[in-house]
Write an enzyme that holds these catalytic residues in place. Structure first.
Site, PDB file in Angstrom:
ATOM      1  N   SER A 253     -11.262   6.780  14.119  1.00 63.42           N
ATOM      2  CA  SER A 253     -11.346   6.214  12.772  1.00 63.42           C
ATOM      3  C   SER A 253     -10.670   4.857  12.784  1.00 63.42           C
ATOM      4  CB  SER A 253     -10.613   7.104  11.776  1.00 63.42           C
ATOM      5  OG  SER A 253      -9.210   6.902  11.883  1.00 63.42           O
ATOM      6  N   ASP A 254     -10.953   4.021  11.808  1.00 67.58           N
ATOM      7  CA  ASP A 254     -10.128   2.839  11.636  1.00 67.58           C
ATOM      8  C   ASP A 254      -8.788   3.282  11.037  1.00 67.58           C
ATOM      9  OD1 ASP A 254      -9.150   0.281  11.580  1.00 67.58           O
ATOM     10  OD2 ASP A 254     -10.954  -0.604  10.715  1.00 67.58           O
ATOM     11  N   TRP A 255      -7.866   2.337  10.987  1.00 69.27           N
ATOM     12  CA  TRP A 255      -6.477   2.604  10.607  1.00 69.27           C
ATOM     13  C   TRP A 255      -6.377   3.331   9.253  1.00 69.27           C
ATOM     14  CZ3 TRP A 255      -1.759   0.908  12.953  1.00 69.27           C
ATOM     15  CH2 TRP A 255      -0.616   1.134  12.161  1.00 69.27           C
ATOM     16  N   ALA A 257      -8.150   5.416   7.945  1.00 68.10           N
ATOM     17  CA  ALA A 257      -9.401   5.548   7.194  1.00 68.10           C
ATOM     18  C   ALA A 257      -9.690   6.992   6.795  1.00 68.10           C
ATOM     19  CB  ALA A 257     -10.567   4.969   7.992  1.00 68.10           C
TER      20      ALA A 257
END
Ligand code: BGC
Length: 749
Positions: A253-255, A257
């Site tokens: 995942s992105d940070w 997210a």
């Protein structure tokens, strides 16, 4: 691997899906946890923002020696345009249209990162970016899916070398999946909303190309797509990525997210949104704290099948095995970095290929203003003229300002006493600066609080700059944005004009009558209409990296003949955004209308246009000048007609052109081929790039350039989201920009 998986407890399997940042935060701060403890328990499979062999080895020793199953940690970092050796920002790199250059940059960066204990880079960003307001356009390759795909492939080849087990290969994380660049109104993290056809035809091809090239991992994005957050989107993450494309790596995942899915309001609590993300196909939770804390209970209560956890864990382990981390988990400590002559040379050469000559008019009855003569007295003016740090650009990894060459330093080396200097103004001044710095990434934590900056006396400093300009033969203005706090993540802007008083400074210096060269140091297209009309020479240098000053000077004095071409359209006014050349046709075309077909009764007003500005870009996609001139023959095609069946294959026909250097210096031209499908079941853009080639020619030399055309170039998505070729006539243009006028055509029967 299956043997290992069988020995793992549920908690250990989930542990592989957990990633924490142990260095600086690149998002809102996460929980405070003991990383040593987590590692020993096998409760953390990966870390980001930990680098340096001593540090990575510290955790790796715990993982390999103290954890029950001795599974190595995977260390990742944002290595975006260099690790310690800093190259131009990605939007600049893209302007080279040189895939070999990307491979070289990725090689140097990957090798440096690996030597520092990292095995995983959060790169390349392949989001198609068509809106100059979006701050992250600087990290992109620009607006075009065809070029973007070629660049995506080159990054992957360079980083992974087709073999993750090589000691200097790094795994990529292709980001941000998907369509993050289409954030509505150019506002970062905003929703995206588009048809399936647009998603597949414009936004997905670059990710797909990277997957085909063997990308080991992808990163899911912050945005929602048609109402479904990309980090819990089974359509993109499972249907398209796994089922259609056959991707067998893992998705991080992105940070934060996964936790942010709560803000997206797709579930009442952390457990629900974590389940949605995991089941949709996000295998690793970056700094989200939710997989580690909520998944096990849901497996035990039967809400989540254990096989879902197994699959996520399997995908992560597969990459660790492919990298040979179980056999070679540690990194040998090496002497501290010093930029070698060879690295400096690479950085300088690369930067030279990324600098776009937008305009170069003749002045005072002489030839074009650039290149400058060696004995010119130069007045160097502007807030970016002496800023080594800004040369590095945003997301500079471990690049350091002390190694960067400012434009002032580079010109000083060449000109000595013949260089005069005045700053003229700041990038932003007074209250504006305070507000923007307050919300900016760089100031969080270390310089927080909107400090009122002393009100500057711009009138005085601009007047001083004007006096300096009067003493010189030519004025060079280095203007633009702050790399750190005006470009990159969370740096969207609604004004694309030069910030602060820079436009005023430019106009005041131009009013002296001295010839002016405008050097733009920016991370996005700017609104520079006045300059476009009044300034004879304009150079877009982006943020050109560690050797940026030298590279710009090389171009100014003609040691490098510019060859770069824009990969984003420069608007005349911000209201045109999102602006891109591959527009869809309309029933009332403005630019390309055949007005003779319309009654002469004022109908021209009712066209698809603005009443207060032209539709066209100030500088279009593909645009860039050289110190020489190139001429093009009429393009030809090898077959005037092919069948639909033939068009289903690669290289069904070729288009060709002869390009000649008609000037007096050697130069490199980026030859571009554009197609238009003139009759399809689904309307197609008025032009689409479908081929390009960099051609270097001595004065008088000519080369025959061929472009193969087949399924990849001729197919499109129909209303059933199927990729098809249909009977039609294609128009073909070949030339030096998206305005290319040399035209031919062929039919598909
Ligand atoms: C960015 C990503 C980056 C991640 C890790 C996020 O805020 O969107 O591009 O890879 O942070 O630093």
């Amino acid at each position: 691997m299956e043997k290992l998986l069988k020995q793992m407890t549920l908690e250990e399997k989930i542990g592989q899906t957990v990633q924490y940042s142990a260095g600086f935060a690149t998002g809102p701060a996460g929980a405070k946890v003991s990383y040593d403890e987590l590692t020993e328990k096998g409760a953390m499979g990966s870390m980001l923002n930990v680098y340096g062999a001593e540090k990575t080895n510290h955790y790796q020793h715990i993982a390999m020696e103290k954890s029950r199953l001795h599974i190595p940690i995977l260390f990742g970092l944002d290595v975006i345009h260099g690790y310690r050796t800093t190259f131009p920002v990605p939007l600049g790199l893209a302007s080279s249209w040189d895939t070999k250059l990307f491979e070289g940059v990725a090689r140097t960066s990957g090798t440096e990162a690996r030597a520092d204990g990292l095995q995983w880079v959060f790169s390349p960003m392949v989001d198609i970016a068509r809106d100059a307001r979006w701050g992250r356009i600087v990290e992109s390759a620009g607006e075009d899916p065809y070029l973007g795909s070629a660049i995506a492939r080159a990054w992957v080849r360079g980083y992974q070398q087709g073999d993750l087990s090589k000691p200097d290969s790094v795994a990529v994380s292709v980001k941000h999946f998907a369509a993050y660049g289409a954030a509505i109104a150019g506002r970062d993290y905003n929703a995206t909303d588009m048809s399936d056809i647009t998603l597949r035809q414009v936004y997905l091809p670059a990710y797909h190309a990277a997957v085909e090239e063997g990308a080991a991992t992808l990163m899911s994005s912050f945005n929602s797509i048609n109402g479904v957050p990309a980090t819990a989107n089974p359509y993109t993450l499972t249907q398209i990525l796994r089922k259609e494309w056959g991707f067998d790596g893992f998705v991080v995942s992105d940070w934060g997210a996964v936790a942010e899915l709560l803000n997206h309001s797709i579930g009442p609590d952390g457990a629900t949104v974590a389940r949605k993300a995991l089941e949709a196909g996000v295998d690793m939770d970056m700094e989200g704290n939710l997989y580690g804390t909520t998944i096990a209970a849901q497996v035990r209560s039967g809400v989540i099948p254990e096989s879902v956890v197994d699959e996520a864990c399997r995908r992560i382990l597969r990459v660790k095995f492919a990298m040979g981390l179980f056999e070679h988990p540690y990194t040998q400590v090496t002497p501290p970095y010093e930029p070698t002559a060879a690295k400096r040379e690479q950085a300088r050469k690369v930067a030279g290929e990324t600098i776009v000559l937008l305009k170069n008019d003749a002045v005072e009855g002489k030839g074009p203003l650039l290149p400058l003569k060696k004995d010119t007295t130069v007045a160097l003016i502007g807030p970016l003229a002496d800023s080594a740090k800004d040369m590095l650009g945003s997301w500079g990894a471990l690049g350091e300002a002390k190694y960067a060459i400012s434009l002032k330093q580079a010109l000083q080396e060449r000109l000595g006493d013949k260089l005069l200097y005045a700053k003229g103004t700041e990038i932003l001044t007074g209250a504006d600066a305070a507000v923007i710095r307050h919300v900016s990434f760089v100031d969080q934590g270390n310089n927080a609080g909107a400090k009122e900056e002393p009100a500057p006396d711009d009138a005085k400093t601009i007047a001083e700059a004007v006096e300096v300009a009067k003493k010189a033969d030519v004025a060079i203005l280095a203007l633009g944005e702050s790399a750190d706090w005006m470009t990159g993540e969370a740096s969207s802007r609604v004004h694309l004009t030069l910030p602060g008083k820079q436009e005023e400074l430019l106009e005041a210096v131009a009013a002296t009558g001295k010839p002016v060269v405008l050097i733009l140091l920016t991370g996005r297209p700017s609104e520079i209409k006045w300059a476009g009309e009044h300034v004879p020479a304009i150079v877009e240098a982006w943020f050109p990296g560690m050797e940026g000053g030298h590279a710009v000077a090389d171009v100014l004095f003609g040691d490098v003949n510019p060859s770069a071409k824009l990969t984003v359209s420069f608007p005349r006014a911000v209201g045109q955004e999102p602006l891109y050349y591959a527009q869809m046709p309309t029933g009332r075309p403005a630019g390309h209308a055949d007005l003779s077909r319309l009654p002469a009764n004022g109908l021209e007003k009712f066209l698809s246009r603005y009443i207060d500005e032209d539709n066209s870009a100030l500088y279009p996609f593909g645009w860039g000048l050289s110190y020489t001139k190139f001429s093009y023959s009429q393009p030809t095609v090898s077959k005037g007609q092919i069948s639909v069946a033939e068009a289903g294959h690669a290289g069904a026909l070729t288009a060709a052109v002869d390009v000649r250097n008609t000037g007096s210096v050697a130069g490199t031209e980026v030859v571009q081929l554009y197609l238009r499908n003139t009759s399809a079941s689904v309307e197609q853009p008025v032009r689409e790039l479908k081929g390009f080639a960099r051609v270097t020619l001595a004065p008088g030399e000519s080369k025959h350039v061929e472009f193969p055309l087949g399924f990849d170039e001729l197919s499109f998505y129909n209303v059933e989201s199927k990729r098809v070729v249909e009977p039609t006539t294609y128009k073909v243009w070949v030339g030096g920009s998206s305005l290319a006028s040399g035209e031919t055509s062929f039919e598909v029967k």
